[in-house]
Motif scaffolding. Structure first.
Motif, PDB file in Angstrom:
ATOM      1  N   VAL A  72       0.858  -1.181   0.000  1.00 18.63           N
ATOM      2  CA  VAL A  72       0.000   0.000   0.000  1.00 18.63           C
ATOM      3  C   VAL A  72       0.895   1.232   0.000  1.00 18.63           C
ATOM      4  O   VAL A  72       1.722   1.412   0.903  1.00 18.63           O
ATOM      5  CB  VAL A  72      -0.929   0.029   1.235  1.00 18.63           C
ATOM      6  N   LEU A  73       0.765   2.070  -1.014  1.00 19.32           N
ATOM      7  CA  LEU A  73       1.553   3.291  -1.129  1.00 19.32           C
ATOM      8  C   LEU A  73       0.869   4.414  -0.351  1.00 19.32           C
ATOM      9  O   LEU A  73      -0.238   4.816  -0.688  1.00 19.32           O
ATOM     10  CB  LEU A  73       1.709   3.680  -2.603  1.00 19.32           C
ATOM     11  N   LEU A  74       1.525   4.889   0.688  1.00 15.67           N
ATOM     12  CA  LEU A  74       0.909   5.870   1.582  1.00 15.67           C
ATOM     13  C   LEU A  74       1.152   7.316   1.161  1.00 15.67           C
ATOM     14  O   LEU A  74       0.730   8.229   1.871  1.00 15.67           O
ATOM     15  CB  LEU A  74       1.448   5.679   3.010  1.00 15.67           C
ATOM     16  N   GLY A  75       1.822   7.550   0.041  1.00 17.91           N
ATOM     17  CA  GLY A  75       2.155   8.911  -0.354  1.00 17.91           C
ATOM     18  C   GLY A  75       0.958   9.841  -0.366  1.00 17.91           C
ATOM     19  O   GLY A  75      -0.042   9.565  -1.034  1.00 17.91           O
ATOM     20  N   PHE A  76       1.028  10.937   0.399  1.00 14.88           N
ATOM     21  CA  PHE A  76      -0.004  11.973   0.500  1.00 14.88           C
ATOM     22  C   PHE A  76      -1.306  11.462   1.140  1.00 14.88           C
ATOM     23  O   PHE A  76      -2.328  12.146   1.076  1.00 14.88           O
ATOM     24  CB  PHE A  76      -0.332  12.576  -0.870  1.00 14.88           C
ATOM     25  N   ALA A  77      -1.278  10.284   1.751  1.00 13.91           N
ATOM     26  CA  ALA A  77      -2.491   9.769   2.385  1.00 13.91           C
ATOM     27  C   ALA A  77      -2.876  10.570   3.624  1.00 13.91           C
ATOM     28  O   ALA A  77      -4.033  10.538   4.052  1.00 13.91           O
ATOM     29  CB  ALA A  77      -2.294   8.297   2.768  1.00 13.91           C
ATOM     30  N   ASP A  78      -1.914  11.294   4.201  1.00 15.47           N
ATOM     31  CA  ASP A  78      -2.195  12.076   5.396  1.00 15.47           C
ATOM     32  C   ASP A  78      -2.780  13.449   5.064  1.00 15.47           C
ATOM     33  O   ASP A  78      -2.983  14.275   5.959  1.00 15.47           O
ATOM     34  CB  ASP A  78      -0.916  12.253   6.225  1.00 15.47           C
ATOM     35  N   MET A  79      -3.066  13.698   3.775  1.00 16.42           N
ATOM     36  CA  MET A  79      -3.670  14.974   3.365  1.00 16.42           C
ATOM     37  C   MET A  79      -4.915  14.715   2.526  1.00 16.42           C
ATOM     38  O   MET A  79      -4.957  15.057   1.331  1.00 16.42           O
ATOM     39  CB  MET A  79      -2.650  15.811   2.575  1.00 16.42           C
ATOM     40  N   PRO A  80      -5.949  14.098   3.103  1.00 17.07           N
ATOM     41  CA  PRO A  80      -7.133  13.732   2.309  1.00 17.07           C
ATOM     42  C   PRO A  80      -7.873  14.931   1.739  1.00 17.07           C
ATOM     43  O   PRO A  80      -8.508  14.825   0.678  1.00 17.07           O
ATOM     44  CB  PRO A  80      -8.002  12.976   3.318  1.00 17.07           C
ATOM     45  N   HIS A  81      -7.797  16.075   2.414  1.00 15.79           N
ATOM     46  CA  HIS A  81      -8.511  17.253   1.934  1.00 15.79           C
ATOM     47  C   HIS A  81      -7.836  17.877   0.718  1.00 15.79           C
ATOM     48  O   HIS A  81      -8.418  18.769   0.067  1.00 15.79           O
ATOM     49  CB  HIS A  81      -8.588  18.296   3.055  1.00 15.79           C
ATOM     50  N   LEU A  82      -6.620  17.427   0.367  1.00 16.14           N
ATOM     51  CA  LEU A  82      -5.895  17.993  -0.776  1.00 16.14           C
ATOM     52  C   LEU A  82      -5.773  17.015  -1.944  1.00 16.14           C
ATOM     53  O   LEU A  82      -5.026  17.286  -2.886  1.00 16.14           O
ATOM     54  CB  LEU A  82      -4.486  18.435  -0.338  1.00 16.14           C
ATOM     55  N   ASN A 120      -3.588   6.663  -7.926  1.00 11.82           N
ATOM     56  CA  ASN A 120      -3.794   6.490  -6.487  1.00 11.82           C
ATOM     57  C   ASN A 120      -4.513   7.696  -5.878  1.00 11.82           C
ATOM     58  O   ASN A 120      -5.393   7.544  -5.020  1.00 11.82           O
ATOM     59  CB  ASN A 120      -2.448   6.282  -5.791  1.00 11.82           C
ATOM     60  N   LEU A 121      -4.151   8.901  -6.316  1.00 12.27           N
ATOM     61  CA  LEU A 121      -4.794  10.100  -5.789  1.00 12.27           C
ATOM     62  C   LEU A 121      -6.241  10.199  -6.243  1.00 12.27           C
ATOM     63  O   LEU A 121      -7.115  10.632  -5.481  1.00 12.27           O
ATOM     64  CB  LEU A 121      -4.029  11.347  -6.245  1.00 12.27           C
ATOM     65  N   GLY A 122      -6.513   9.786  -7.480  1.00  9.54           N
ATOM     66  CA  GLY A 122      -7.863   9.915  -8.012  1.00  9.54           C
ATOM     67  C   GLY A 122      -8.822   8.865  -7.505  1.00  9.54           C
ATOM     68  O   GLY A 122      -9.991   9.146  -7.256  1.00  9.54           O
ATOM     69  N   THR A 123      -8.341   7.626  -7.342  1.00  8.72           N
ATOM     70  CA  THR A 123      -9.221   6.512  -6.955  1.00  8.72           C
ATOM     71  C   THR A 123      -9.122   6.155  -5.482  1.00  8.72           C
ATOM     72  O   THR A 123      -9.992   5.447  -4.969  1.00  8.72           O
ATOM     73  CB  THR A 123      -8.889   5.270  -7.788  1.00  8.72           C
ATOM     74  N   GLN A 124      -8.043   6.660  -4.818  1.00  4.61           N
ATOM     75  CA  GLN A 124      -7.775   6.306  -3.428  1.00  4.61           C
ATOM     76  C   GLN A 124      -7.525   4.801  -3.251  1.00  4.61           C
ATOM     77  O   GLN A 124      -7.547   4.296  -2.134  1.00  4.61           O
ATOM     78  CB  GLN A 124      -8.937   6.753  -2.511  1.00  4.61           C
ATOM     79  N   ARG A 125      -7.297   4.109  -4.359  1.00  9.88           N
ATOM     80  CA  ARG A 125      -6.921   2.701  -4.278  1.00  9.88           C
ATOM     81  C   ARG A 125      -5.403   2.629  -4.359  1.00  9.88           C
ATOM     82  O   ARG A 125      -4.818   2.658  -5.430  1.00  9.88           O
ATOM     83  CB  ARG A 125      -7.561   1.892  -5.410  1.00  9.88           C
ATOM     84  N   ARG A 126      -4.771   2.537  -3.223  1.00  9.78           N
ATOM     85  CA  ARG A 126      -3.331   2.703  -3.130  1.00  9.78           C
ATOM     86  C   ARG A 126      -2.561   1.384  -3.172  1.00  9.78           C
ATOM     87  O   ARG A 126      -1.351   1.369  -2.959  1.00  9.78           O
ATOM     88  CB  ARG A 126      -2.981   3.461  -1.843  1.00  9.78           C
ATOM     89  N   ARG A 127      -3.246   0.314  -3.438  1.00 14.17           N
ATOM     90  CA  ARG A 127      -2.575  -0.987  -3.440  1.00 14.17           C
ATOM     91  C   ARG A 127      -1.808  -1.198  -4.737  1.00 14.17           C
ATOM     92  O   ARG A 127      -2.255  -0.802  -5.811  1.00 14.17           O
ATOM     93  CB  ARG A 127      -3.589  -2.114  -3.236  1.00 14.17           C
ATOM     94  N   ILE A 128      -0.651  -1.839  -4.610  1.00 11.13           N
ATOM     95  CA  ILE A 128       0.171  -2.193  -5.764  1.00 11.13           C
ATOM     96  C   ILE A 128       0.718  -3.599  -5.542  1.00 11.13           C
ATOM     97  O   ILE A 128       1.187  -3.921  -4.442  1.00 11.13           O
ATOM     98  CB  ILE A 128       1.312  -1.169  -5.975  1.00 11.13           C
ATOM     99  N   SER A 129       0.632  -4.443  -6.546  1.00 11.86           N
ATOM    100  CA  SER A 129       1.077  -5.815  -6.404  1.00 11.86           C
ATOM    101  C   SER A 129       2.590  -5.888  -6.265  1.00 11.86           C
ATOM    102  O   SER A 129       3.314  -4.946  -6.624  1.00 11.86           O
ATOM    103  CB  SER A 129       0.620  -6.650  -7.601  1.00 11.86           C
ATOM    104  N   ASN A 170       5.818   3.960   2.983  1.00  9.22           N
ATOM    105  CA  ASN A 170       5.695   5.386   3.286  1.00  9.22           C
ATOM    106  C   ASN A 170       6.334   6.215   2.163  1.00  9.22           C
ATOM    107  O   ASN A 170       7.335   6.909   2.354  1.00  9.22           O
ATOM    108  CB  ASN A 170       6.352   5.700   4.630  1.00  9.22           C
ATOM    109  N   HIS A 171       5.755   6.112   0.980  1.00  3.08           N
ATOM    110  CA  HIS A 171       6.264   6.816  -0.194  1.00  3.08           C
ATOM    111  C   HIS A 171       5.152   6.805  -1.245  1.00  3.08           C
ATOM    112  O   HIS A 171       4.133   6.112  -1.070  1.00  3.08           O
ATOM    113  CB  HIS A 171       7.504   6.109  -0.737  1.00  3.08           C
ATOM    114  N   PHE A 172       5.358   7.570  -2.344  1.00  2.00           N
ATOM    115  CA  PHE A 172       4.341   7.553  -3.390  1.00  2.00           C
ATOM    116  C   PHE A 172       4.743   6.659  -4.557  1.00  2.00           C
ATOM    117  O   PHE A 172       4.010   6.552  -5.531  1.00  2.00           O
ATOM    118  CB  PHE A 172       4.033   8.969  -3.884  1.00  2.00           C
ATOM    119  N   PHE A 173       5.923   6.021  -4.471  1.00  2.00           N
ATOM    120  CA  PHE A 173       6.302   4.997  -5.441  1.00  2.00           C
ATOM    121  C   PHE A 173       7.227   4.009  -4.758  1.00  2.00           C
ATOM    122  O   PHE A 173       7.666   4.226  -3.621  1.00  2.00           O
ATOM    123  CB  PHE A 173       6.953   5.607  -6.694  1.00  2.00           C
ATOM    124  N   CYS A 174       7.533   2.914  -5.421  1.00  2.00           N
ATOM    125  CA  CYS A 174       8.347   1.842  -4.828  1.00  2.00           C
ATOM    126  C   CYS A 174       9.822   2.209  -4.905  1.00  2.00           C
ATOM    127  O   CYS A 174      10.454   2.068  -5.964  1.00  2.00           O
ATOM    128  CB  CYS A 174       8.079   0.525  -5.549  1.00  2.00           C
TER     129      CYS A 174
END
Length: 247
Positions: A19-29, A90-99, A181-185
């Motif tokens: 799960v890529l957590l990049g920017f997950a702590d800023m849901p309002h943005l 990930n930002l548009g769908t909020q589906r942050r999972r990556i195989s 804890n990043h927006f890419f691997c």
């Protein structure tokens, strides 16, 4: 990074996705960031695409400098396309999972393109060194064949090394937390999730960093130091300005 072996609990199974957590702590943005990075991505594609096509189609731009520039433009498109589209999704769908396979592939391409960029920068610095410090022999030294060999080497030398490094990292067992804890691997956050001893992997990362970052950096620094030294010794300000504009 932790050199101690991290032992998984008996009831944990090996991870198959992250799960890529990049920017997950800023849901309002989220939507603002999506639009911002989409605009940036489009600008990168259009500007580098225009540069690439112009240098290929204009007969007046067939010198080694523009040949290297066209490769930089193409490389930039490839480089950002390994991370930005996934981040936008990930930002548009909020589906942050990556195989695991997709994460492995993304990391491999990021490393390959990053290593290629470092080598291309060194090659471009060498081109500038030759044109300023040895201008009479420049057409002979930097002929079309040599330019192709330098660019081909930049694109291919690091490929087996980066593939090997990626394989070595993803050969480790992953269990427990699957949150990156990043927006890419990238390597550091991935190694934090490994269950085994990562000391060998970290040493390999340092060795590759020296080969593909420090060595090109020193070559670039040496080339431009010599270039600046030669330019400052020119007799007139006009000659100096012309030499600097060439660089």
């Amino acid at each position: 990074m932790n050199h101690q072996e991290k032992r998984p609990e008996d009831n944990l199974t090996e991870l198959m996705e992250f799960v890529l957590l990049g920017f997950a702590d800023m849901p309002h943005l989220q939507w603002f960031l999506s639009g911002l990075f989409l605009i940036i991505y489009i600008i990168i594609l259009m500007s580098n695409g225009t540069t690439f096509l112009t240098t290929k189609m204009d007969p007046a731009l067939q010198s080694p400098m523009y040949f290297f520039l066209s490769n930089f433009s193409f490389l930039e498109v490839c480089y950002v396309s390994t991370t930005l589209p996934r981040m936008l999704m990930n930002l548009g769908t909020q589906r942050r999972r990556i195989s695991l396979v997709a994460c492995d592939t993304q990391m491999c391409f990021v490393l390959m393109f990053g290593g290629t960029e470092c080598l291309l920068l060194a090659v471009t610095a060498y081109d500038g060194y030759v044109v300023i410090c040895n201008p009479l022999h420049y057409p002979l030294v930097m002929n079309h064949r040599v330019c192709i060999q330098l660019v081909s080497g930049s694109w291919t030398i690091g490929t087996p090394i980066m593939i090997g490094q990626t394989y070595q990292i993803f050969f480790l067992p992953f269990c427990g937390s699957n949150q990156i804890n990043h927006f890419f691997c990238d390597i550091p956050p991935i190694l934090k999730l490994a269950c085994g001893d990562t000391f060998v992997n970290e040493m390999f990362v340092y060795i590759v960093s020296v080969l593909f970052v420090m060595v090109p950096f020193l070559l670039i620094l040496g080339s431009y130091s010599k270039i600046i030294s030669i330019i400052l010794k020119l007799p007139s300000a006009t000659s100096q300005a012309k030499a600097f504009s060439t660089c």
